[in-house]
Design an enzyme around this catalytic site. Structure first.
Site, PDB file in Angstrom:
ATOM      1  N   ASP A  82      10.724  29.132 -27.817  1.00  0.00           N
ATOM      2  CA  ASP A  82      12.188  29.810 -27.590  1.00  0.00           C
ATOM      3  C   ASP A  82      13.105  29.717 -28.478  1.00  0.00           C
ATOM      4  O   ASP A  82      13.658  30.132 -28.686  1.00  0.00           O
ATOM      5  CB  ASP A  82      11.756  29.633 -26.689  1.00  0.00           C
ATOM      6  CG  ASP A  82      13.513  30.150 -25.483  1.00  0.00           C
ATOM      7  OD1 ASP A  82      13.297  31.966 -25.674  1.00  0.00           O
ATOM      8  OD2 ASP A  82      14.148  29.470 -25.177  1.00  0.00           O
ATOM      9  N   ASP A  85      13.314  23.420 -28.142  1.00  0.00           N
ATOM     10  CA  ASP A  85      12.306  22.970 -26.694  1.00  0.00           C
ATOM     11  C   ASP A  85      10.768  23.200 -27.632  1.00  0.00           C
ATOM     12  O   ASP A  85      10.980  24.698 -29.000  1.00  0.00           O
ATOM     13  CB  ASP A  85      12.743  22.762 -25.934  1.00  0.00           C
ATOM     14  CG  ASP A  85      13.175  23.845 -24.999  1.00  0.00           C
ATOM     15  OD1 ASP A  85      12.705  24.742 -26.135  1.00  0.00           O
ATOM     16  OD2 ASP A  85      13.988  23.731 -24.747  1.00  0.00           O
ATOM     17  N   TYR A 233      15.829  30.019 -16.066  1.00  0.00           N
ATOM     18  CA  TYR A 233      16.354  29.252 -17.655  1.00  0.00           C
ATOM     19  C   TYR A 233      16.780  30.883 -18.004  1.00  0.00           C
ATOM     20  O   TYR A 233      17.488  30.812 -18.671  1.00  0.00           O
ATOM     21  CB  TYR A 233      15.335  28.504 -18.329  1.00  0.00           C
ATOM     22  CG  TYR A 233      15.574  27.370 -17.907  1.00  0.00           C
ATOM     23  CD1 TYR A 233      16.249  26.638 -18.537  1.00  0.00           C
ATOM     24  CD2 TYR A 233      13.831  27.035 -17.046  1.00  0.00           C
ATOM     25  CE1 TYR A 233      16.649  25.062 -18.028  1.00  0.00           C
ATOM     26  CE2 TYR A 233      13.607  25.465 -17.159  1.00  0.00           C
ATOM     27  CZ  TYR A 233      14.802  24.986 -17.285  1.00  0.00           C
ATOM     28  OH  TYR A 233      14.806  23.514 -16.653  1.00  0.00           O
ATOM     29  N   GLU A 442      23.217  25.569 -29.334  1.00  0.00           N
ATOM     30  CA  GLU A 442      22.058  26.452 -28.970  1.00  0.00           C
ATOM     31  C   GLU A 442      21.520  27.215 -29.556  1.00  0.00           C
ATOM     32  O   GLU A 442      22.150  28.080 -30.509  1.00  0.00           O
ATOM     33  CB  GLU A 442      21.038  26.649 -27.614  1.00  0.00           C
ATOM     34  CG  GLU A 442      20.214  27.053 -27.404  1.00  0.00           C
ATOM     35  CD  GLU A 442      19.482  25.732 -26.869  1.00  0.00           C
ATOM     36  OE1 GLU A 442      18.735  25.240 -27.589  1.00  0.00           O
ATOM     37  OE2 GLU A 442      19.325  25.159 -25.354  1.00  0.00           O
TER      38      GLU A 442
END
Length: 467
Positions: A82, A85, A233, A442
């Protein structure tokens, strides 16, 4: 023009392959959409999980998570990690896939001009192959592989993962209409993309899309109640938009009026005519309104679609430098998604002012590519981010070890994550290029979905103006 873009594209790939550390030089025109389109698809390649093909173009990536399994031993390898990670979240993966497919359906000439149509199909198929694996029976679908808390006990290469990777599913007793619906939409849209290229694969995608929509519609519920960890999340707050979204994509794929009638029913029943403020994995209403307006040409739907774009262009909050500001997480993704929807509106008869919408989309994408003073696309343009919150690219070349010290190191990631759009700046246009500041740095497969398709929409305008 088409040949020139294609040759430039081939030359860039050859250079990257020959020298993985090659840094794409900035160019004068910050709106070289063809080049950024190519790099954005390279990012998806860097996110691949499972057994990689021989033509893998990311030299620092190899096979990983080959033993991902369902509760009964089903093969769940493949798909995309995704973010930075190694969890595979089906909901956001499906959302990104639907947006990529929508862009492919709307603006294929742009991908042809950039020499990227084949790469786009590969990017989409990597996800849909995985979804088909996850759909192990008519009413059972695996929506997540890996666990965030377990995953964050490890900082290293995905090829060296040593954590337990549990799998989570939805079924009639634990339904997830949003997850099943979004995946149905992704597969239905993909069936359109492959209809003339690979009819057999198109039919396969459509079969699973129909079954997943039936599952979503018959057994109602929120996926994050069946997969509790997902709520932390990627929370889902409703599923009516996904039911309508899936039904509309199935209508586009089949021309079966049953799906259109059900989409209209969902639209009324779930009150989807209200103006949304955003368009992303948890809120598909703007996309539903746009598809209804495009399909029917009816004034009711055209007004709804226009209201969203008019509000976004004229009234939605902006940063001092003009970026649409909706949320501090995925700031650029939100802006790119709205730009994409409004490019769809501009191409549709009777929805607002096409010139105003296109100018807005150009402004938003221009900001991301350097118009704000820096690029927010890794490996491209002026002063791009160098420390994305991305584990694999933070690791040095093998055989050097990779561990937690890489997280804290104040230095550029050793591997360039070409094409990744970072979360972006805050509401004051401030950006912290530090690995640990994930609010800014991110990257996710979802962030690049609408961004990639918006690039295609803008490139299509250039192709048309030349031809």
């Amino acid at each position: 023009m088409h040949l020139t873009l294609a040759l430039a594209s081939a030359a860039l790939i050859a250079t990257i392959n020959a020298n993985p550390s090659y840094y794409v030089k900035p160019i004068e025109d910050e709106n070289d959409y063809a080049r950024v389109l190519e790099l954005s698809l390279l990012f998806y390649e860097a996110q691949r999980s499972g057994k990689l093909p021989q033509n893998n173009r990311i030299p620092w990536r190899g096979d990983s998570a080959l033993d991902d399994r369902g509760l009964n031993g089903e093969d769940l390898s493949g798909g995309y990690y995704d973010a930075g990670d190694f969890v595979k979240f089906g909901f956001t993966m499906a959302s990104a896939t639907t947006l990529l497919a929508w862009g492919a359906i709307s603006w294929p000439e742009a991908y042809i001009a950039a020499g990227q149509l084949d790469e786009l199909r590969k990017a989409i198929k990597w996800a849909t192959d995985y979804f088909i694996k996850c759909h192990v029976s008519e009413y059972v679908f695996y929506g997540q592989v890996g666990e965030f808390f377990l995953d964050h006990t490890f900082w290293g290469r995905p090829e060296e993962l040593n954590t337990t990777r549990p799998a989570y599913k939805i079924d009639p007793e634990h339904p997830g209409s949003d997850l099943a619906g979004e995946t149905a939409a992704a597969l239905a849209a993909t069936s359109i993309v492959f209809r003339n290229h690979d009819p057999e694969y198109s039919d396969k995608c459509l079969k699973h899309a129909k079954e997943l929509y039936k599952f979503a519609n018959r057994y109602r519920g929120l996926y994050n109640e069946a997969i509790p960890g997902a709520a932390l999340y990627y929370e889902s707050t409703d599923y009516g938009d996904e039911l309508a979204w899936a039904a509309l994509w199935l209508f586009k794929a089949t021309n079966n009026t049953m799906y259109f009638e059900e989409a209209e029913h969902h639209y009324q029943h779930f009150h989807l005519k209200e103006r949304p403020n955003e368009f992303f994995y948890n809120k598909k209403v703007a996309g539903v309104q746009m598809l209804l307006a495009q399909i029917t040409g009816q004034l009711e739907y055209q007004k709804a679609a226009r209201a969203f774009c008019d509000f976004s262009v004229r009234q939605q909050k902006r940063t001092p430098k003009g970026l649409l500001y909706i949320d501090k997480f995925g700031t650029l993704c939100h802006a790119a998604n709205v730009a994409f929807v409004c490019l769809q509106a501009a191409d549709s008869h009777g929805i607002g002012d096409p010139q105003e919408y296109r100018q807005f989309a150009e402004q938003q994408i221009h900001y991301m590519l350097g118009g704000s003073g820096r690029s927010y696309v890794i490996g491209w343009g002026r002063n791009p981010p160098k420390q994305p919150h991305h584990v694999a690219s933070s690791c040095p070349d093998r055989p050097a070890p990779c561990g937690w010290s890489e997280l804290d190191k104040n230095a550029p990631n050793p591997q360039i994550l070409y094409g990744a759009l970072v979360s972006g700046p805050d509401e004051a246009d401030k950006f912290h290029d530090r690995r640990e500041d994930y609010v800014y740095t991110e990257v996710t497969v979802e962030y690049n979905g609408g961004f990639t398709s918006a690039l295609a929409g803008l490139l299509q305008l250039r192709v048309k103006s030349i031809t």
